[in-house]
Design a protein around this motif. Structure first.
Motif, PDB file in Angstrom:
ATOM      1  N   PRO A   1       0.866  -1.193   0.000  1.00  0.00           N
ATOM      2  CA  PRO A   1       0.000   0.000   0.000  1.00  0.00           C
ATOM      3  C   PRO A   1       0.896   1.234   0.000  1.00  0.00           C
ATOM      4  CG  PRO A   1      -0.639  -1.548   1.751  1.00  0.00           C
ATOM      5  CD  PRO A   1       0.667  -2.046   1.181  1.00  0.00           C
ATOM      6  N   GLY A   2       0.421   2.336  -0.559  1.00  0.00           N
ATOM      7  CA  GLY A   2       1.206   3.564  -0.558  1.00  0.00           C
ATOM      8  C   GLY A   2       1.655   3.912   0.847  1.00  0.00           C
ATOM      9  N   LEU A   3       2.919   4.319   0.987  1.00  0.00           N
ATOM     10  CA  LEU A   3       3.457   4.596   2.313  1.00  0.00           C
ATOM     11  C   LEU A   3       2.868   5.904   2.870  1.00  0.00           C
ATOM     12  CD1 LEU A   3       7.238   3.734   1.712  1.00  0.00           C
ATOM     13  CD2 LEU A   3       5.283   2.187   2.042  1.00  0.00           C
ATOM     14  N   ILE A   4       2.689   5.934   4.180  1.00  0.00           N
ATOM     15  CA  ILE A   4       2.084   7.090   4.855  1.00  0.00           C
ATOM     16  C   ILE A   4       3.043   7.583   5.935  1.00  0.00           C
ATOM     17  CG2 ILE A   4       0.154   7.869   6.294  1.00  0.00           C
ATOM     18  CD1 ILE A   4      -1.560   5.697   4.953  1.00  0.00           C
ATOM     19  N   ASP A   5       3.370   8.870   5.893  1.00  0.00           N
ATOM     20  CA  ASP A   5       4.214   9.468   6.925  1.00  0.00           C
ATOM     21  C   ASP A   5       3.377  10.462   7.732  1.00  0.00           C
ATOM     22  OD1 ASP A   5       6.051  10.777   8.513  1.00  0.00           O
ATOM     23  OD2 ASP A   5       7.629  10.701   6.986  1.00  0.00           O
ATOM     24  N   PRO A   6       3.143  10.156   9.003  1.00  0.00           N
ATOM     25  CA  PRO A   6       2.268  11.033   9.811  1.00  0.00           C
ATOM     26  C   PRO A   6       2.984  12.221  10.435  1.00  0.00           C
ATOM     27  CG  PRO A   6       2.924   9.158  11.119  1.00  0.00           C
ATOM     28  CD  PRO A   6       3.586   8.979   9.764  1.00  0.00           C
ATOM     29  N   HIS A   7       4.230  12.474  10.049  1.00  0.00           N
ATOM     30  CA  HIS A   7       4.969  13.554  10.713  1.00  0.00           C
ATOM     31  C   HIS A   7       6.001  14.167   9.770  1.00  0.00           C
ATOM     32  CE1 HIS A   7       7.399  14.838  14.553  1.00  0.00           C
ATOM     33  NE2 HIS A   7       7.360  15.783  13.639  1.00  0.00           N
ATOM     34  N   VAL A   8       5.584  15.206   9.044  1.00  0.00           N
ATOM     35  CA  VAL A   8       6.528  15.952   8.205  1.00  0.00           C
ATOM     36  C   VAL A   8       6.310  17.449   8.416  1.00  0.00           C
ATOM     37  CG1 VAL A   8       6.511  14.137   6.444  1.00  0.00           C
ATOM     38  CG2 VAL A   8       5.057  16.142   6.142  1.00  0.00           C
ATOM     39  N   HIS A   9       7.336  18.212   8.068  1.00  0.00           N
ATOM     40  CA  HIS A   9       7.260  19.675   8.114  1.00  0.00           C
ATOM     41  C   HIS A   9       7.411  20.172   6.679  1.00  0.00           C
ATOM     42  CE1 HIS A   9       7.626  19.760  12.539  1.00  0.00           C
ATOM     43  NE2 HIS A   9       8.376  18.685  12.352  1.00  0.00           N
ATOM     44  N   LEU A  10       6.364  20.808   6.164  1.00  0.00           N
ATOM     45  CA  LEU A  10       6.415  21.264   4.771  1.00  0.00           C
ATOM     46  C   LEU A  10       6.671  22.767   4.642  1.00  0.00           C
ATOM     47  CD1 LEU A  10       3.629  19.047   3.133  1.00  0.00           C
ATOM     48  CD2 LEU A  10       6.083  18.602   3.390  1.00  0.00           C
ATOM     49  N   ARG A  11       6.748  23.459   5.783  1.00  0.00           N
ATOM     50  CA  ARG A  11       7.222  24.860   5.851  1.00  0.00           C
ATOM     51  C   ARG A  11       6.333  25.876   5.157  1.00  0.00           C
ATOM     52  NH1 ARG A  11      10.032  23.398  10.056  1.00  0.00           N
ATOM     53  NH2 ARG A  11      12.069  22.472   9.645  1.00  0.00           N
ATOM     54  N   GLU A  12       5.225  25.451   4.589  1.00  0.00           N
ATOM     55  CA  GLU A  12       4.316  26.401   3.935  1.00  0.00           C
ATOM     56  C   GLU A  12       3.013  26.436   4.721  1.00  0.00           C
ATOM     57  OE1 GLU A  12       3.476  25.470  -0.159  1.00  0.00           O
ATOM     58  OE2 GLU A  12       2.215  27.239  -0.412  1.00  0.00           O
ATOM     59  N   PRO A  13       2.519  27.602   5.107  1.00  0.00           N
ATOM     60  CA  PRO A  13       3.008  28.941   4.752  1.00  0.00           C
ATOM     61  C   PRO A  13       4.174  29.420   5.624  1.00  0.00           C
ATOM     62  CG  PRO A  13       1.053  29.125   6.133  1.00  0.00           C
ATOM     63  CD  PRO A  13       1.265  27.646   5.874  1.00  0.00           C
ATOM     64  N   GLY A  14       4.942  30.350   5.007  1.00  0.00           N
ATOM     65  CA  GLY A  14       5.871  31.143   5.821  1.00  0.00           C
ATOM     66  C   GLY A  14       7.343  30.917   5.602  1.00  0.00           C
ATOM     67  N   GLN A  15       7.748  29.688   5.270  1.00  0.00           N
ATOM     68  CA  GLN A  15       9.186  29.435   5.087  1.00  0.00           C
ATOM     69  C   GLN A  15       9.407  28.666   3.789  1.00  0.00           C
ATOM     70  OE1 GLN A  15      10.149  27.620   9.008  1.00  0.00           O
ATOM     71  NE2 GLN A  15      11.412  29.448   9.289  1.00  0.00           N
ATOM     72  N   GLU A  16       8.861  29.239   2.725  1.00  0.00           N
ATOM     73  CA  GLU A  16       8.884  28.535   1.445  1.00  0.00           C
ATOM     74  C   GLU A  16      10.284  28.424   0.855  1.00  0.00           C
ATOM     75  OE1 GLU A  16       6.666  30.796   2.362  1.00  0.00           O
ATOM     76  OE2 GLU A  16       4.647  30.082   1.905  1.00  0.00           O
ATOM     77  N   HIS A  17      11.268  29.116   1.443  1.00  0.00           N
ATOM     78  CA  HIS A  17      12.642  28.934   0.961  1.00  0.00           C
ATOM     79  C   HIS A  17      13.221  27.593   1.438  1.00  0.00           C
ATOM     80  CE1 HIS A  17      13.129  30.511   5.022  1.00  0.00           C
ATOM     81  NE2 HIS A  17      14.382  30.107   5.007  1.00  0.00           N
ATOM     82  N   LYS A  18      12.561  26.964   2.429  1.00  0.00           N
ATOM     83  CA  LYS A  18      13.041  25.663   2.916  1.00  0.00           C
ATOM     84  C   LYS A  18      12.333  24.502   2.219  1.00  0.00           C
ATOM     85  CE  LYS A  18      13.880  27.375   7.600  1.00  0.00           C
ATOM     86  NZ  LYS A  18      13.959  27.015   9.019  1.00  0.00           N
ATOM     87  N   GLU A  19      11.040  24.668   2.015  1.00  0.00           N
ATOM     88  CA  GLU A  19      10.213  23.623   1.415  1.00  0.00           C
ATOM     89  C   GLU A  19       8.838  24.240   1.162  1.00  0.00           C
ATOM     90  OE1 GLU A  19      10.905  20.706  -0.099  1.00  0.00           O
ATOM     91  OE2 GLU A  19      11.001  19.310   1.611  1.00  0.00           O
ATOM     92  N   THR A  20       8.116  23.678   0.197  1.00  0.00           N
ATOM     93  CA  THR A  20       6.714  24.049   0.009  1.00  0.00           C
ATOM     94  C   THR A  20       5.908  22.760   0.020  1.00  0.00           C
ATOM     95  OG1 THR A  20       6.750  23.836  -2.401  1.00  0.00           O
ATOM     96  CG2 THR A  20       7.397  25.982  -1.493  1.00  0.00           C
TER      97      THR A  20
END
Ligand SMILES: [Zn+2]
Length: 442
Positions: A55-74
């Motif tokens: 089954p598709g893998l699921i990660d319950p804990h990530v930081h995508l930095r959007e909104p506000g720190q889009e220079h790190k990740e979106t």
């Protein structure tokens, strides 16, 4: 209708207990058949012999930095890192700017995620601005689509506030995810409090700061009945506390992260800020206890805590640099190296910890905002599928990092398993199978 036939793979679906050589037929966004010897019609045929079909893998804990720190990740770039790592679903933490603490911002995340490479579900804050002082409107956040509540990045310090948040989270039917760090014990801390921190002259983050919060919270869970999840558990004492709480029948779960399974405080010896994380890397005895906790069913979920930071931030001196590393692209390989290759668990158990169990944690195993039943392979179910090569030697290079940031201590490390294809809702969103185009028959 576009179809994909995944032929002859080892199909592992922990939700149904399936582990067999089978074909999987995808038509449109659904899995329509799982059986032996499915005839190919018009469409794409993928030879999955030697591969695991999960089954598709699921990660319950990530930081995508959007909104506000889009220079790190979106949300978009983070989702690209996710599918490169075999993940079809990620749950993003609320420590953005502004904080994910209102229904409007929760809806903003869904809006931005519409064009993402994978499914993205927001976890909302339990207190306004994650300041620990005023509770958010948890019921409204749940209605807007928050799939969990957390002040991650910070603990909820006040026991009274924590009890109120747990009570409201339980009424909303959600799980509370705690970042366990007693702040007065970790002032100026930048790594594990031990021999190495003394040698390097760096402030230490002692195990007891994590254990104290878990002990307190377990008592509050006993009073409120709220589902409670310990994020990125880092030390042996925490494993014992979780084991005891679960033994008493409390709704307590915990997650382990790749770095806490693979690296010790000694990785910090060269002052590499890509070894600075929160909670910190600890000792061999902690790693062994966490692996034991995974093997005996105390720890039921694995999560990356994917935390992108820009190069100039990580270029600061060790005690000033931000905590955290990315993890999506290397997670599965790391889990396999830490847990499967030494024999602590087998592949079906590993897949359970990164599919159906996190789905249940976040209520994604059931109908949710019109979606249904993630974390399993089921005829009629959504076609989120990950193909894994369990015998693929590879060494991590910058080119393998498909998100916006590359702050990882695993550059140059070799692994021997890797996701090779990620299918989200019937669409191939990432592939390393050179042959898959060649066998395209339509
Ligand atoms: Zn955290």
């Amino acid at each position: 209708m576009a179809s994909i036939l995944i032929r002859g793979g080892r199909v592992i679906d922990p939700a149904s207990g399936t582990d067999d050589t089978l074909d999987v037929l995808i038509e449109g966004d659904r899995i329509t058949r799982i059986a032996k010897g499915i005839e190919s019609l018009d469409g794409q045929v993928i030879d999955a012999s030697g591969l695991i079909v999960s089954p598709g893998l699921i990660d319950p804990h990530v930081h995508l930095r959007e909104p506000g720190q889009e220079h790190k990740e979106t949300i978009q770039t983070g989702s690209q890192a996710a599918v490169a790592g075999g993940f079809t679903t990620v749950c993003c933490m609320p420590n953005t700017a502004p904080t994910l603490d209102s229904p409007e911002i929760v809806r903003f995340v869904y809006d931005r995620a519409r064009d993402a490479a994978c499914r993205v579900y927001p976890v909302a804050a339990g207190t306004v601005g994650r300041q620990g002082e005023q509770m958010t409107e948890i019921q409204l956040l749940a209605q807007a689509g928050a799939i969990g509540i957390s002040d991650d990045g910070d603990v909820i310090v006040s026991a009274g506030m924590m009890k109120s948040v747990l009570t409201a989270t339980a009424s909303a039917g959600l799980c509370f995810m705690q970042h366990c760090q007693e702040p007065t014990l970790t002032r100026n801390a930048s790594m594990h409090a031990g021999g190495v921190s003394t040698r390097l002259g760096l402030g230490g983050w002692p195990r007891v700061a994590e254990e104290l919060i878990i002990e307190r919270d377990v008592r509050l869970v006993g009073e409120t009945g709220c589902r409670y999840h310990v994020q990125h558990l880092s030390c042996a004492g925490s494993v014992d506390l979780i084991r005891a709480a679960r033994g008493r029948g409390l709704p307590v779960t915990a997650e382990a992260s790749p770095h806490h399974l693979l690296l010790t405080e000694e990785a910090c010896l060269g002052y590499d800020t890509n070894t600075k994380m929160n909670p910190p890397l600890r000792e061999h005895s902690d790693i062994e206890a966490i692996k034991q906790g995974v093997a005996d069913g105390t720890i039921t979920i694995l999560a990356t805590d994917h935390a992108p930071h820009a190069p100039d931030e990580k270029a600061l001196p060790f005690n000033e640099a931000p905590f955290g590393i990315i993890g999506l692209e290397t997670a599965l390989a790391g889990y396999a190296q830490a847990l499967v290759e030494p024999g602590n668990i087998d592949w079906p158990k590993l897949i359970e910890l990164i599919t159906v169990n996190p789905a249940k944690l976040c209520n994604l195993d059931r109908d949710h905002l019109g979606e249904e039943g993630l974390g399993e392979l089921r005829e009629g179910g959504l076609a989120d599928v990950t193909l894994i090569d369990p015998n693929l030697e590879w060494t991590v290079t910058k080119a393998d990092l498909e998100g916006l940031s590359c702050n990882t201590p695993f550059l140059g490390r070799s692994f021997s398993a890797r996701p090779v294809m990620t299918v989200v809702g019937g669409q191939i969103r990432h592939s390393r199978l050179e042959s898959h185009a060649a066998v395209y028959t339509h």
